[in-house]
Write a protein that holds these residues in place. Sequence first.
Motif, PDB file in Angstrom:
ATOM      1  N   LEU A 306       0.829  -1.207   0.000  1.00  0.00           N
ATOM      2  CA  LEU A 306       0.000   0.000   0.000  1.00  0.00           C
ATOM      3  C   LEU A 306       0.865   1.260   0.000  1.00  0.00           C
ATOM      4  CD1 LEU A 306      -2.749  -1.094   2.551  1.00  0.00           C
ATOM      5  CD2 LEU A 306      -3.114  -0.570   0.131  1.00  0.00           C
ATOM      6  N   VAL A 307       1.941   1.252   0.778  1.00  0.00           N
ATOM      7  CA  VAL A 307       2.833   2.412   0.809  1.00  0.00           C
ATOM      8  C   VAL A 307       3.519   2.594  -0.539  1.00  0.00           C
ATOM      9  CG1 VAL A 307       4.942   3.337   1.860  1.00  0.00           C
ATOM     10  CG2 VAL A 307       3.169   2.332   3.301  1.00  0.00           C
ATOM     11  N   ALA A 308       3.905   1.481  -1.168  1.00  0.00           N
ATOM     12  CA  ALA A 308       4.491   1.573  -2.508  1.00  0.00           C
ATOM     13  C   ALA A 308       3.503   2.216  -3.481  1.00  0.00           C
ATOM     14  CB  ALA A 308       4.893   0.186  -2.990  1.00  0.00           C
ATOM     15  N   GLY A 309       2.235   1.813  -3.403  1.00  0.00           N
ATOM     16  CA  GLY A 309       1.223   2.399  -4.263  1.00  0.00           C
ATOM     17  C   GLY A 309       1.059   3.890  -4.028  1.00  0.00           C
ATOM     18  N   ALA A 310       1.175   4.313  -2.754  1.00  0.00           N
ATOM     19  CA  ALA A 310       1.054   5.731  -2.429  1.00  0.00           C
ATOM     20  C   ALA A 310       2.162   6.539  -3.105  1.00  0.00           C
ATOM     21  CB  ALA A 310       1.096   5.926  -0.913  1.00  0.00           C
ATOM     22  N   PHE A 311       3.392   6.050  -3.047  1.00  0.00           N
ATOM     23  CA  PHE A 311       4.508   6.784  -3.641  1.00  0.00           C
ATOM     24  C   PHE A 311       4.464   6.751  -5.169  1.00  0.00           C
ATOM     25  CE2 PHE A 311       6.578   6.690   0.561  1.00  0.00           C
ATOM     26  CZ  PHE A 311       7.063   7.987   0.597  1.00  0.00           C
ATOM     27  N   PHE A 312       4.076   5.621  -5.737  1.00  0.00           N
ATOM     28  CA  PHE A 312       3.953   5.567  -7.197  1.00  0.00           C
ATOM     29  C   PHE A 312       2.875   6.545  -7.678  1.00  0.00           C
ATOM     30  CE2 PHE A 312       5.735   1.050  -7.086  1.00  0.00           C
ATOM     31  CZ  PHE A 312       6.975   1.455  -7.579  1.00  0.00           C
ATOM     32  N   GLY A 313       1.765   6.639  -6.940  1.00  0.00           N
ATOM     33  CA  GLY A 313       0.724   7.584  -7.303  1.00  0.00           C
ATOM     34  C   GLY A 313       1.215   9.019  -7.228  1.00  0.00           C
ATOM     35  N   LEU A 314       1.976   9.342  -6.167  1.00  0.00           N
ATOM     36  CA  LEU A 314       2.503  10.696  -6.020  1.00  0.00           C
ATOM     37  C   LEU A 314       3.508  11.007  -7.132  1.00  0.00           C
ATOM     38  CD1 LEU A 314       1.964  12.934  -3.964  1.00  0.00           C
ATOM     39  CD2 LEU A 314       4.056  12.251  -2.784  1.00  0.00           C
ATOM     40  N   ALA A 315       4.293  10.001  -7.529  1.00  0.00           N
ATOM     41  CA  ALA A 315       5.240  10.202  -8.629  1.00  0.00           C
ATOM     42  C   ALA A 315       4.499  10.533  -9.915  1.00  0.00           C
ATOM     43  CB  ALA A 315       6.096   8.948  -8.809  1.00  0.00           C
ATOM     44  N   ALA A 316       3.397   9.829 -10.166  1.00  0.00           N
ATOM     45  CA  ALA A 316       2.621  10.086 -11.379  1.00  0.00           C
ATOM     46  C   ALA A 316       2.026  11.488 -11.370  1.00  0.00           C
ATOM     47  CB  ALA A 316       1.511   9.043 -11.510  1.00  0.00           C
ATOM     48  N   ILE A 317       1.488  11.912 -10.216  1.00  0.00           N
ATOM     49  CA  ILE A 317       0.903  13.254 -10.117  1.00  0.00           C
ATOM     50  C   ILE A 317       1.967  14.319 -10.325  1.00  0.00           C
ATOM     51  CG2 ILE A 317      -0.222  14.867  -8.548  1.00  0.00           C
ATOM     52  CD1 ILE A 317      -2.024  12.644  -9.666  1.00  0.00           C
ATOM     53  N   ALA A 318       3.152  14.122  -9.717  1.00  0.00           N
ATOM     54  CA  ALA A 318       4.237  15.094  -9.876  1.00  0.00           C
ATOM     55  C   ALA A 318       4.690  15.173 -11.332  1.00  0.00           C
ATOM     56  CB  ALA A 318       5.403  14.721  -8.966  1.00  0.00           C
ATOM     57  N   ALA A 319       4.741  14.024 -12.019  1.00  0.00           N
ATOM     58  CA  ALA A 319       5.171  14.008 -13.416  1.00  0.00           C
ATOM     59  C   ALA A 319       4.156  14.699 -14.317  1.00  0.00           C
ATOM     60  CB  ALA A 319       5.401  12.576 -13.873  1.00  0.00           C
ATOM     61  N   LEU A 320       2.875  14.486 -14.038  1.00  0.00           N
ATOM     62  CA  LEU A 320       1.816  15.051 -14.878  1.00  0.00           C
ATOM     63  C   LEU A 320       1.573  16.534 -14.618  1.00  0.00           C
ATOM     64  CD1 LEU A 320      -0.765  12.106 -14.692  1.00  0.00           C
ATOM     65  CD2 LEU A 320       0.653  12.746 -16.664  1.00  0.00           C
ATOM     66  N   SER A 321       2.102  17.057 -13.516  1.00  0.00           N
ATOM     67  CA  SER A 321       1.855  18.459 -13.172  1.00  0.00           C
ATOM     68  C   SER A 321       2.582  19.419 -14.106  1.00  0.00           C
ATOM     69  CB  SER A 321       2.291  18.725 -11.728  1.00  0.00           C
ATOM     70  OG  SER A 321       3.702  18.630 -11.606  1.00  0.00           O
ATOM     71  N   GLY A 322       3.634  18.922 -14.791  1.00  0.00           N
ATOM     72  CA  GLY A 322       4.365  19.773 -15.728  1.00  0.00           C
ATOM     73  C   GLY A 322       5.069  20.939 -15.064  1.00  0.00           C
ATOM     74  N   GLY A 323       5.486  20.764 -13.817  1.00  0.00           N
ATOM     75  CA  GLY A 323       6.178  21.830 -13.110  1.00  0.00           C
ATOM     76  C   GLY A 323       5.257  22.779 -12.370  1.00  0.00           C
ATOM     77  N   ASN A 324       3.948  22.636 -12.534  1.00  0.00           N
ATOM     78  CA  ASN A 324       2.984  23.466 -11.823  1.00  0.00           C
ATOM     79  C   ASN A 324       2.745  22.920 -10.418  1.00  0.00           C
ATOM     80  OD1 ASN A 324       2.504  25.176 -14.103  1.00  0.00           O
ATOM     81  ND2 ASN A 324       1.172  23.576 -14.954  1.00  0.00           N
ATOM     82  N   ALA A 325       2.217  23.768  -9.547  1.00  0.00           N
ATOM     83  CA  ALA A 325       1.938  23.342  -8.178  1.00  0.00           C
ATOM     84  C   ALA A 325       0.846  22.274  -8.170  1.00  0.00           C
ATOM     85  CB  ALA A 325       1.516  24.539  -7.330  1.00  0.00           C
ATOM     86  N   VAL A 326       1.035  21.269  -7.338  1.00  0.00           N
ATOM     87  CA  VAL A 326       0.086  20.159  -7.213  1.00  0.00           C
ATOM     88  C   VAL A 326      -0.950  20.526  -6.146  1.00  0.00           C
ATOM     89  CG1 VAL A 326      -0.167  17.736  -6.547  1.00  0.00           C
ATOM     90  CG2 VAL A 326       1.791  18.456  -7.931  1.00  0.00           C
ATOM     91  N   ALA A 403       9.733   0.537  -1.178  1.00  0.00           N
ATOM     92  CA  ALA A 403       8.672  -0.105  -0.407  1.00  0.00           C
ATOM     93  C   ALA A 403       8.303  -1.467  -0.990  1.00  0.00           C
ATOM     94  CB  ALA A 403       7.440   0.801  -0.347  1.00  0.00           C
ATOM     95  N   CYS A 404       8.345  -1.600  -2.323  1.00  0.00           N
ATOM     96  CA  CYS A 404       8.064  -2.899  -2.954  1.00  0.00           C
ATOM     97  C   CYS A 404       9.085  -3.947  -2.538  1.00  0.00           C
ATOM     98  CB  CYS A 404       8.073  -2.751  -4.477  1.00  0.00           C
ATOM     99  SG  CYS A 404       6.560  -2.080  -5.174  1.00  0.00           S
ATOM    100  N   ILE A 405      10.350  -3.568  -2.482  1.00  0.00           N
ATOM    101  CA  ILE A 405      11.402  -4.503  -2.065  1.00  0.00           C
ATOM    102  C   ILE A 405      11.143  -4.978  -0.638  1.00  0.00           C
ATOM    103  CG2 ILE A 405      13.869  -4.710  -1.559  1.00  0.00           C
ATOM    104  CD1 ILE A 405      14.348  -2.730  -3.873  1.00  0.00           C
ATOM    105  N   ALA A 406      10.746  -4.057   0.240  1.00  0.00           N
ATOM    106  CA  ALA A 406      10.444  -4.431   1.628  1.00  0.00           C
ATOM    107  C   ALA A 406       9.276  -5.408   1.678  1.00  0.00           C
ATOM    108  CB  ALA A 406      10.129  -3.182   2.445  1.00  0.00           C
ATOM    109  N   GLY A 407       8.237  -5.144   0.908  1.00  0.00           N
ATOM    110  CA  GLY A 407       7.072  -6.025   0.898  1.00  0.00           C
ATOM    111  C   GLY A 407       7.405  -7.420   0.405  1.00  0.00           C
ATOM    112  N   LEU A 408       8.257  -7.504  -0.611  1.00  0.00           N
ATOM    113  CA  LEU A 408       8.654  -8.809  -1.126  1.00  0.00           C
ATOM    114  C   LEU A 408       9.424  -9.597  -0.073  1.00  0.00           C
ATOM    115  CD1 LEU A 408       8.847 -10.795  -3.487  1.00  0.00           C
ATOM    116  CD2 LEU A 408      10.917  -9.585  -4.235  1.00  0.00           C
TER     117      LEU A 408
END
Length: 422
Positions: A306-326, A403-408
Motif C-alpha cells: 500500500l505504501v508503494a502504491g502511495a509513492f507511485f501515485g505521487l510520482a505520477a501526479i508530480a510528473a503530470l503536473s508539468g512543473g505546476n503546483a500540485v 517499499a516494494c522490495i520491503a514487501g517482497l
Amino acid sequence: MSIVADEKSFLGQPRGLPVLFLTEMWEKFSFFGMRTLLVYYMTTTLLIEQGRASLIYGLYTAVIYLTPIAGGVLADRWLGRRRSVVYGAAIMILGHFMMASESLFYPALAVIAIGNGLFLPNLPGQVAGLYKPDDPRRGSAYNIYYMGVNLGAFMAPLACGAVGEIYGWHWGFALAGVGMAAGLAIYLAGGRYLPPDPPRKARSEGGQGRSEGLARSSLWLFGGVILAVVVFRIAYEQVGNTLALWIGSDVDRGLGGWTIPMTWFQSLNPLLVFLLTPILVTAWDRAARKGRGGSSLTRMATGAALVAGAFFGLAAIAALSGGNAVHWLWLAVFFLLLTSGELFILPVGLGLFGRLAPARMTATMIAAWFLAAFAGNLLAGVVGSTWSWMTPAAYFALMGVTACIAGLGLLLLARPFRKLEG
C-alpha cells in the motif's frame, strides 16, 4: 506477572491501557512537535543547507531509535520498566527546553535521544502485562496503543507547528517540552493501574521456556523482519524530510483564499491513523474469532504494498503536473494510502515482537524492533540528501520501488514465520 482489569473502560480494554495510551500520546506530541519544526528551523534560522540538514535530520531520528537498545538492557537488568520511563521522560523534558537556545542545538538533540532511550522500549513493554496470555484482546492491543502514538503526532504539527511558524521556532520547541511534562504527570498518576515490574529474580532467571522457544535457528527470522522494515522505513520516513520540503515548495495549499500552513500537513497521517485504527481492529478481531485472521507477516507485506502504491501515485501526479503546483487534495489521497499501509506494518510488527519476547527480555526485544527504525531513519536521511539532484517524480518513484522490495522480503518470510508465531 500481569494485571488483568475486570472493568472495561477503553474500547473494551483494561484500565491500564488508557494510562499508557495517554502517556505515549503526550510523548509523541513532544517528539513530533519538535520533529515538525526541525528541518525548517535548520534551513531558515540556523541557515544549514538542505543536503546537510537532511543528513542531520536523518541522523537524529535514527539515533532516537538506537538509544533504546541500551535503555532496554538497563531496564531489564537493573532499573525496571517503570523507573526507566520516569527517568527518561524527565531527561527528555530538559532536552526540549534546551532547544529554545540556538547555542544548545546539538547538546539538546543528544539529551533528548538519551532520555528517549530509557522511555521508548519500556512504555510499550508494559502493554502485554495487562492481559492474560490467552486473552483474545492482546492481538489488537498494540494497534489501540498505536492510536495514542498518532493522536499525539496529529496534535503536534497543529499546535507546535502553528506556534513555531507564527511566534518563532523556539516557542514551538518549548511547547513540545510542556507536552512531555503532561505525559509524565499522567504516567505517575495512573501508576496503580499498570503491571508491576517483574521481581529481580524473574528479570535475571525467568522466562526460560520462552527463551528456549526463541531457538537460535529462528533468530534469523527476526533479523529478516528487521531488515525488511529497515528498507520500508527508507521510504516511509521521507514524510517529515523531503516530502515536507516538497509540500512547502510544490504544493498548492490554497483553501478559499487562505493558505494552509505547511506544517499542518504533517497531521494528516496521524489523524488518519486515529480514524482508521478502530475500523481495522474491529475487522481483524472479527476475522480472528472466525479463524481467518491471517499471519502477521502477510499483513505487514500488504502494508508495504500500500505504501508503494502511495509513492507511485505521487510520482505520477508530480510528473503530470508539468512543473505546476500540485493541489493539496492529491496529497491527502497520498496520506490515505500511506497511512493504511502503515497500520498494516508498524503496529503489527511492534505487537509481534512484544508478544514473542521472553518475560525477562521484553524491553530488549522491543528495543531490537526499534533498531530497524534506527537503521531505516539513518538511511532515509542519506537518501534524502539526494533530493535536490532528482526530479520529485523520479524521487517518489524510487521510494515506491523501495517499499516494494520491503514487501517482497516480508512475503518471503511469511511462511517460515507462521510456525514460530503459532
